[in-house]
Scaffold this active site. Sequence first.
Site: not given
Ligand SMILES: [Zn+2]
Length: 144
Positions: A40, A51, A53, A78, A81, A141
Amino acid sequence: MSDPAFEAAYRAAQESLSQGGIPIGAALARGGEVIAVGHNERVQQGDPIAHGEMSALRAAGRQRSYRDTTLYTTLAPCAMCTGTIIQFKIPRVVVGEARTFAGEFELLRSRGVEVVVLDDERCVEMMHTFQRENAELWAEDIAE
Ligand SMILES: [Zn+2]
């Protein structure tokens, strides 16, 4: 020691924490070989889309196909992602933990993505501590 690709993701999360960032790391692997690692970078780069990923996928650069890859991440992905995982047709996601953030497993699985949850104590502890000590940044976030 667990999967080396997962360990790479975990180390990336710790690196982000040491930089004052959000401790979430990820790694993209193919055939057991790590292609790229990321973490991140919301704090470090002022980038809300970065993020763990997303950073790992960006670091991997262009890939002809993701169908033979696995994405490792220290925390459940999330919605953003998850959308990217589906879009890139990544077939398998290995997740460190989903206790501190539930993520979008139902959506991933509904699109045929295999989700493996390690329930790694180190990841749970890392996020618990971070979320407690940085409640506002964490809320930012996850858009809460
Ligand atoms: Zn994410």
